[in-house]
Design a protein around this motif. Sequence first.
Motif, PDB file in Angstrom:
ATOM      1  N   GLN A  35       0.830  -1.202   0.000  1.00  0.00           N
ATOM      2  CA  GLN A  35       0.000   0.000   0.000  1.00  0.00           C
ATOM      3  C   GLN A  35       0.866   1.254   0.000  1.00  0.00           C
ATOM      4  N   ASP A  36       1.876   1.284   0.848  1.00  0.00           N
ATOM      5  CA  ASP A  36       2.799   2.429   0.874  1.00  0.00           C
ATOM      6  C   ASP A  36       3.500   2.603  -0.461  1.00  0.00           C
ATOM      7  N   ALA A  37       3.972   1.504  -1.026  1.00  0.00           N
ATOM      8  CA  ALA A  37       4.702   1.559  -2.295  1.00  0.00           C
ATOM      9  C   ALA A  37       3.824   2.128  -3.404  1.00  0.00           C
ATOM     10  N   ASP A  38       2.562   1.718  -3.417  1.00  0.00           N
ATOM     11  CA  ASP A  38       1.619   2.205  -4.423  1.00  0.00           C
ATOM     12  C   ASP A  38       1.307   3.679  -4.213  1.00  0.00           C
ATOM     13  N   ARG A  39       1.090   4.066  -2.971  1.00  0.00           N
ATOM     14  CA  ARG A  39       0.752   5.459  -2.682  1.00  0.00           C
ATOM     15  C   ARG A  39       1.930   6.396  -2.938  1.00  0.00           C
ATOM     16  N   LEU A  40       3.132   5.908  -2.744  1.00  0.00           N
ATOM     17  CA  LEU A  40       4.303   6.733  -3.054  1.00  0.00           C
ATOM     18  C   LEU A  40       4.347   7.089  -4.538  1.00  0.00           C
ATOM     19  N   ASP A  41       3.873   6.183  -5.385  1.00  0.00           N
ATOM     20  CA  ASP A  41       3.900   6.462  -6.821  1.00  0.00           C
ATOM     21  C   ASP A  41       2.771   7.383  -7.242  1.00  0.00           C
ATOM     22  N   ALA A  42       1.857   7.675  -6.315  1.00  0.00           N
ATOM     23  CA  ALA A  42       0.762   8.607  -6.610  1.00  0.00           C
ATOM     24  C   ALA A  42       1.128  10.046  -6.292  1.00  0.00           C
ATOM     25  N   ILE A  43       2.290  10.253  -5.665  1.00  0.00           N
ATOM     26  CA  ILE A  43       2.664  11.602  -5.234  1.00  0.00           C
ATOM     27  C   ILE A  43       4.044  11.972  -5.772  1.00  0.00           C
ATOM     28  N   GLY A  44       4.451  13.208  -5.528  1.00  0.00           N
ATOM     29  CA  GLY A  44       5.728  13.681  -6.038  1.00  0.00           C
ATOM     30  C   GLY A  44       5.649  14.052  -7.510  1.00  0.00           C
ATOM     31  N   LEU A  53      -2.055  12.039   1.463  1.00  0.00           N
ATOM     32  CA  LEU A  53      -1.552  10.668   1.477  1.00  0.00           C
ATOM     33  C   LEU A  53      -0.370  10.459   2.426  1.00  0.00           C
ATOM     34  N   ALA A  54       0.452  11.471   2.599  1.00  0.00           N
ATOM     35  CA  ALA A  54       1.621  11.303   3.483  1.00  0.00           C
ATOM     36  C   ALA A  54       1.195  10.876   4.882  1.00  0.00           C
ATOM     37  N   ALA A  55       0.066  11.384   5.338  1.00  0.00           N
ATOM     38  CA  ALA A  55      -0.415  11.061   6.689  1.00  0.00           C
ATOM     39  C   ALA A  55      -0.942   9.643   6.790  1.00  0.00           C
ATOM     40  N   THR A  56      -1.138   8.970   5.649  1.00  0.00           N
ATOM     41  CA  THR A  56      -1.692   7.612   5.668  1.00  0.00           C
ATOM     42  C   THR A  56      -0.625   6.531   5.535  1.00  0.00           C
ATOM     43  N   MET A  57       0.621   6.925   5.377  1.00  0.00           N
ATOM     44  CA  MET A  57       1.679   5.937   5.192  1.00  0.00           C
ATOM     45  C   MET A  57       1.869   5.090   6.451  1.00  0.00           C
ATOM     46  N   ASN A  58       2.200   3.824   6.242  1.00  0.00           N
ATOM     47  CA  ASN A  58       2.322   2.874   7.341  1.00  0.00           C
ATOM     48  C   ASN A  58       3.729   2.742   7.891  1.00  0.00           C
ATOM     49  N   THR A  59       4.733   2.877   7.030  1.00  0.00           N
ATOM     50  CA  THR A  59       6.108   2.570   7.410  1.00  0.00           C
ATOM     51  C   THR A  59       6.959   3.838   7.510  1.00  0.00           C
ATOM     52  N   ALA A  97       8.474   5.103   4.179  1.00  0.00           N
ATOM     53  CA  ALA A  97       7.470   5.684   3.283  1.00  0.00           C
ATOM     54  C   ALA A  97       7.020   7.057   3.776  1.00  0.00           C
ATOM     55  N   LYS A  98       6.903   7.215   5.078  1.00  0.00           N
ATOM     56  CA  LYS A  98       6.515   8.510   5.639  1.00  0.00           C
ATOM     57  C   LYS A  98       7.539   9.587   5.264  1.00  0.00           C
ATOM     58  N   ALA A  99       8.820   9.241   5.372  1.00  0.00           N
ATOM     59  CA  ALA A  99       9.876  10.202   5.056  1.00  0.00           C
ATOM     60  C   ALA A  99       9.854  10.576   3.570  1.00  0.00           C
ATOM     61  N   LEU A 100       9.733   9.582   2.713  1.00  0.00           N
ATOM     62  CA  LEU A 100       9.684   9.846   1.278  1.00  0.00           C
ATOM     63  C   LEU A 100       8.438  10.640   0.911  1.00  0.00           C
TER      64      LEU A 100
END
Length: 213
Positions: free
Chosen positions: A118-127, A178-184, A187-190
């Motif tokens: 989930q984190d990996a997928d959400r990271l690709d939705a931002i930036g 989305l940053a506030a929803t990260m689990n790890t 992922a939060k830092a990225l």
Amino acid sequence: MNQIEQIEKYVKVQLATEHSGHGFDHIQRVVRNARLICQQIPTADGTLVEMAALLHDVIDEKVVADVEQARQAMVAQLTVIGVSVTRQQAILTIIEHMSFVKNIDQQQVLSLEGQIVQDADRLDAIGAIGIGRTFMYGGAHSGVAYDPQIEPRAELTATNYREPTTVINHFYEKLFKLAATMNTPVAKALATKRTQVMQDFVTEYLAEWQGER
């Protein structure tokens, strides 16, 4: 080929005509994100994480016309290449509960591996990449880039999530949150860094729109 390689080949075929930001290039980035997170969490089942990361959009209603048909085809393929029933169920549990829309009205309980995917997928939705994907999706679905008369929705629900909105509103309604929803931790830092990239972009976009720059 090993099982991962066979799954990768299958996914590449399934998403060959996907052009709304959920194509095979997206899958490859999610896999890389997942591997990066797994490096910091050695207790995770890396094989399960990678399989789920590869398959997470193959039965998604954004991508396929018939979810149940796609699900059956995926299960059949996993069976053919020798993925155990137990692992198949673990993969399905992750990919059927990790999406943003599935978690709007009620937070889904995910395994450690599910949280990583989930984190990996959400990271690709931002930036920066998230910005590009957001405009790709808007273009593919006849979205309006920006309309100052259409304000961002104050609250998203599973019912209204797919209703038309502007591309810029999507940043306010979802992506900035989305940053506030990260689990790890990784992922939060990225996500914090990538969110700043998006905020800077939207600020510049609106300034140019209004003729201030």
